[in-house]
Design a protein around this motif. Sequence first.
Motif, PDB file in Angstrom:
ATOM      1  N   PRO A   1      -8.592   6.458   9.097  1.00  0.00           N
ATOM      2  CA  PRO A   1      -8.633   7.574   8.281  1.00  0.00           C
ATOM      3  C   PRO A   1      -7.302   8.133   8.141  1.00  0.00           C
ATOM      4  O   PRO A   1      -6.598   8.049   8.985  1.00  0.00           O
ATOM      5  CB  PRO A   1      -9.604   8.564   9.189  1.00  0.00           C
ATOM      6  N   GLY A   2      -7.073   8.880   7.098  1.00  0.00           N
ATOM      7  CA  GLY A   2      -5.691   9.747   7.018  1.00  0.00           C
ATOM      8  C   GLY A   2      -4.808   8.685   6.611  1.00  0.00           C
ATOM      9  O   GLY A   2      -4.948   7.722   6.028  1.00  0.00           O
ATOM     10  N   LYS A   3      -3.394   8.972   7.020  1.00  0.00           N
ATOM     11  CA  LYS A   3      -2.280   8.482   6.400  1.00  0.00           C
ATOM     12  C   LYS A   3      -2.070   6.967   6.634  1.00  0.00           C
ATOM     13  O   LYS A   3      -2.690   6.803   7.812  1.00  0.00           O
ATOM     14  CB  LYS A   3      -1.039   9.133   6.444  1.00  0.00           C
TER      15      LYS A   3
ATOM     16  N   ASP B   1      -7.141   9.020   1.221  1.00  0.00           N
ATOM     17  CA  ASP B   1      -7.287   9.703   2.436  1.00  0.00           C
ATOM     18  C   ASP B   1      -7.667   8.644   3.682  1.00  0.00           C
ATOM     19  O   ASP B   1      -8.157   9.347   4.522  1.00  0.00           O
ATOM     20  CB  ASP B   1      -8.634  10.964   2.192  1.00  0.00           C
ATOM     21  N   SER B   2      -7.792   7.421   3.330  1.00  0.00           N
ATOM     22  CA  SER B   2      -8.028   6.632   4.288  1.00  0.00           C
ATOM     23  C   SER B   2      -7.376   5.051   3.903  1.00  0.00           C
ATOM     24  O   SER B   2      -7.062   5.104   2.502  1.00  0.00           O
ATOM     25  CB  SER B   2      -9.479   6.263   4.842  1.00  0.00           C
ATOM     26  N   ALA B   3      -7.117   4.292   4.861  1.00  0.00           N
ATOM     27  CA  ALA B   3      -6.711   2.941   4.347  1.00  0.00           C
ATOM     28  C   ALA B   3      -7.162   1.883   5.287  1.00  0.00           C
ATOM     29  O   ALA B   3      -7.647   2.096   6.346  1.00  0.00           O
ATOM     30  CB  ALA B   3      -4.979   2.898   4.566  1.00  0.00           C
ATOM     31  N   GLY B   4      -7.043   0.670   4.653  1.00  0.00           N
ATOM     32  CA  GLY B   4      -7.413  -0.436   5.515  1.00  0.00           C
ATOM     33  C   GLY B   4      -7.183  -1.829   5.059  1.00  0.00           C
ATOM     34  O   GLY B   4      -6.487  -1.833   4.025  1.00  0.00           O
TER      35      GLY B   4
ATOM     36  N   LEU C   1       1.064  -1.286  -0.106  1.00  0.00           N
ATOM     37  CA  LEU C   1      -0.033   0.030   0.240  1.00  0.00           C
ATOM     38  C   LEU C   1       0.750   1.149   0.028  1.00  0.00           C
ATOM     39  O   LEU C   1       0.526   2.383  -0.524  1.00  0.00           O
ATOM     40  CB  LEU C   1      -0.716   0.007   1.243  1.00  0.00           C
ATOM     41  N   ARG C   2       2.016   1.249   0.684  1.00  0.00           N
ATOM     42  CA  ARG C   2       2.952   2.364   0.754  1.00  0.00           C
ATOM     43  C   ARG C   2       3.449   2.641  -0.679  1.00  0.00           C
ATOM     44  O   ARG C   2       3.565   3.796  -1.051  1.00  0.00           O
ATOM     45  CB  ARG C   2       4.057   2.037   1.581  1.00  0.00           C
ATOM     46  N   ARG C   3       3.454   1.548  -1.454  1.00  0.00           N
ATOM     47  CA  ARG C   3       3.991   1.828  -2.905  1.00  0.00           C
ATOM     48  C   ARG C   3       2.912   2.454  -3.597  1.00  0.00           C
ATOM     49  O   ARG C   3       3.362   2.741  -4.785  1.00  0.00           O
ATOM     50  CB  ARG C   3       4.615   0.599  -3.286  1.00  0.00           C
ATOM     51  N   LEU C   4       1.828   2.396  -3.376  1.00  0.00           N
ATOM     52  CA  LEU C   4       0.583   2.743  -4.005  1.00  0.00           C
ATOM     53  C   LEU C   4       0.151   4.309  -3.447  1.00  0.00           C
ATOM     54  O   LEU C   4      -0.725   4.919  -3.773  1.00  0.00           O
ATOM     55  CB  LEU C   4      -0.644   1.971  -3.938  1.00  0.00           C
ATOM     56  N   GLU C   5       0.875   4.882  -2.296  1.00  0.00           N
ATOM     57  CA  GLU C   5       0.555   5.857  -1.619  1.00  0.00           C
ATOM     58  C   GLU C   5       0.631   7.207  -2.885  1.00  0.00           C
ATOM     59  O   GLU C   5      -0.554   8.175  -2.529  1.00  0.00           O
ATOM     60  CB  GLU C   5       1.561   6.183  -0.641  1.00  0.00           C
ATOM     61  N   TYR C   6       1.484   7.212  -3.591  1.00  0.00           N
ATOM     62  CA  TYR C   6       1.631   8.252  -4.475  1.00  0.00           C
ATOM     63  C   TYR C   6       0.203   8.577  -5.525  1.00  0.00           C
ATOM     64  O   TYR C   6       0.034   9.824  -5.927  1.00  0.00           O
ATOM     65  CB  TYR C   6       2.736   7.864  -5.618  1.00  0.00           C
ATOM     66  N   ARG C   7      -0.620   7.575  -5.440  1.00  0.00           N
ATOM     67  CA  ARG C   7      -1.701   7.874  -6.298  1.00  0.00           C
ATOM     68  C   ARG C   7      -2.757   8.860  -5.581  1.00  0.00           C
ATOM     69  O   ARG C   7      -3.589   9.205  -6.096  1.00  0.00           O
ATOM     70  CB  ARG C   7      -2.457   6.400  -6.203  1.00  0.00           C
TER      71      ARG C   7
END
Length: 607
Positions: free
Chosen positions: A48-50, A30-33, A21-27
């Motif tokens: 929510p958030g980073k 605003d939330s993750a799971g 997911l970190r490698r997709l952060e650039y896209r």
Amino acid sequence: MCGIVGILGTKPVAADIVDALRRLEYRGYDSAGIATLENGKIGRRRAPGKLRNLEDRLRESPLDGLAGIGHTRWATHGAPTEGNAHPHMVGDVVIVHNGIIENFAELKQELIADGATFETQTDTEVVAQLVARARAGGMSPREAVRTTLARLEGAFALAIMFRDEPDLLIGARKGAPLAVGHGEGQMFIGSDAMALAPFTNRITYLEDGDWVALTRRSMELYDVEGRQTVRPMSFSQVSSNLVDKGNHRHFMAKEIAEQPEVVGHTLAEYVDFAERKIRLPDKLRFDFAKLDRLTITACGTAAYAGLVAKYWFERFARLPVEVDIASEFRYREAPLPKNGLAIVISQSGETADTLAALRYCKSQGQHTLAIVNVPESTIAREAEIVFRTYAGPEIGVASTKAFTCQLTVLACLAIGAARQRGAISAEKENELVSALVEAPRHMAEILKQEKHVADIAKQISHARDVLFLGRGINYPIALEGALKLKEISYIHAEGYAAGELKHGPIALIDETVPVIVIAPRDELYEKTVSNMEEVAARGGRIVLLTEADAAGAAHDRFERISIPHANPFISPLLYAVPVQLLAYHAAVIIGTDVDQPRNLAKSVTVE
Ligand code: G6P
């Protein structure tokens, strides 16, 4: 845009999913799971958030499952809260989704009428509900997904798992990208090969309409007609090293600084330095000499590169060009000339509207040429011919080095086209190519003025509105300067053709409005200067970007950024740099999230 990861692993997968997911952060998100399957249960953590917030949750209560899915969400339906974050769970089904289910409202109504209750505002939950209902009705997981997919409209990618099927991961793609990664006794799914690079370089890209059922040792793939089929496996060249910021504070700063180098790399692909000529690949299936018109489509910054190219192609190749933003072009049913050439420009190669424009042009019998930075992207795979930009991975959401590399490719193409059409002499080609190969050196000179530009940015950072003015080939750079400033500093900015100023925007001018004037010493210089004087006469605060040797008393009255003297042909490549630096430093002073500005995404896979 949302990022999807799924792993059928041999050891606990949560940490690997977060890495991917970190490698997709650039896209942009605003939330993750994340959810994993463990002892017949679905464990889920969302925040929510980073991503670091999700990591905190995982530290407090870890997940140990050997199979799981993860997601970074760029909100479309419903605020970026924990409740709306993916994965979504209904009964035994857990799901992550990228894109938009366009008919979700009617499906939701139907489900509610049938007794379903919804926990989120997302369109995704509809998919989870449909699959869960089909399962509860006795269908197998594959059957449940297949019947659900048939009901969905829109552009999307999905990854789906089932509580009681720890060796099954289903993925589906319609519009939004999805790739399968093949491991040793493991299988992966991800939005792009970059996400999967640490695990495997053996990649199968799904085609539009495909869905796939993976186990740790097998892959069953079905096409849009539901026929079982096979797609080739390719070896991805994407590096498993996570791109870092080097000594820079932000990716954007690094990417601005890299421009002399990457523009040089791009030139090396298309220029014969010894002969000072453009090298066009032999495999071109069209002849520029036979074209009546060129159609260029793209979005955002890439569309501004297209607009610069219009000036180049028309002036040097005498080839009429139509440029349009892809979101408009795709629906306006433009008539296109027989055997015409369509160029699409995209850093990511995944922008939904640009991809749709490409497909429209193909359907209209056009030759298609894509200028892309990501060589394994959907647009690169679907276009007839690909001209790569060699910018390297661009991580900052606001495009910088990809833009100047796009300009570089387009400049080369325009010269090549001019030669094929007999519109320029060999001497003229030599002159233009000689100018172009000087661009990296001049860009490096401009970068040396960063401190001075940062001082000017400090003054601008207090403004509420900023205007950028340019003419001719640098009108698009005014548009790009305004876009850069507004997207990362959140200062309202507009770009205008300098000659258009008196038709409206001049009403805005007072001493609080900085006006950035882009004025290389070309044939329009005097005219731009006149427009600038009109602003000055009304108290506007001018920042003049012009050549170091552009003398004249008028200029001493204004803030000035000096640009090296060069052939005006390459001026867009040079003037792009100071406007990027202005935006960057204004944002740093204001303290915004420069690399991932609010609400924006790097790879826009929804329309
Ligand atoms: C997004 C990005 C922009 C980019 C545009 C087109 O809006 O934030 O920086 O210019 O998409 O993207 P593409 O990948 O097609 O060049």
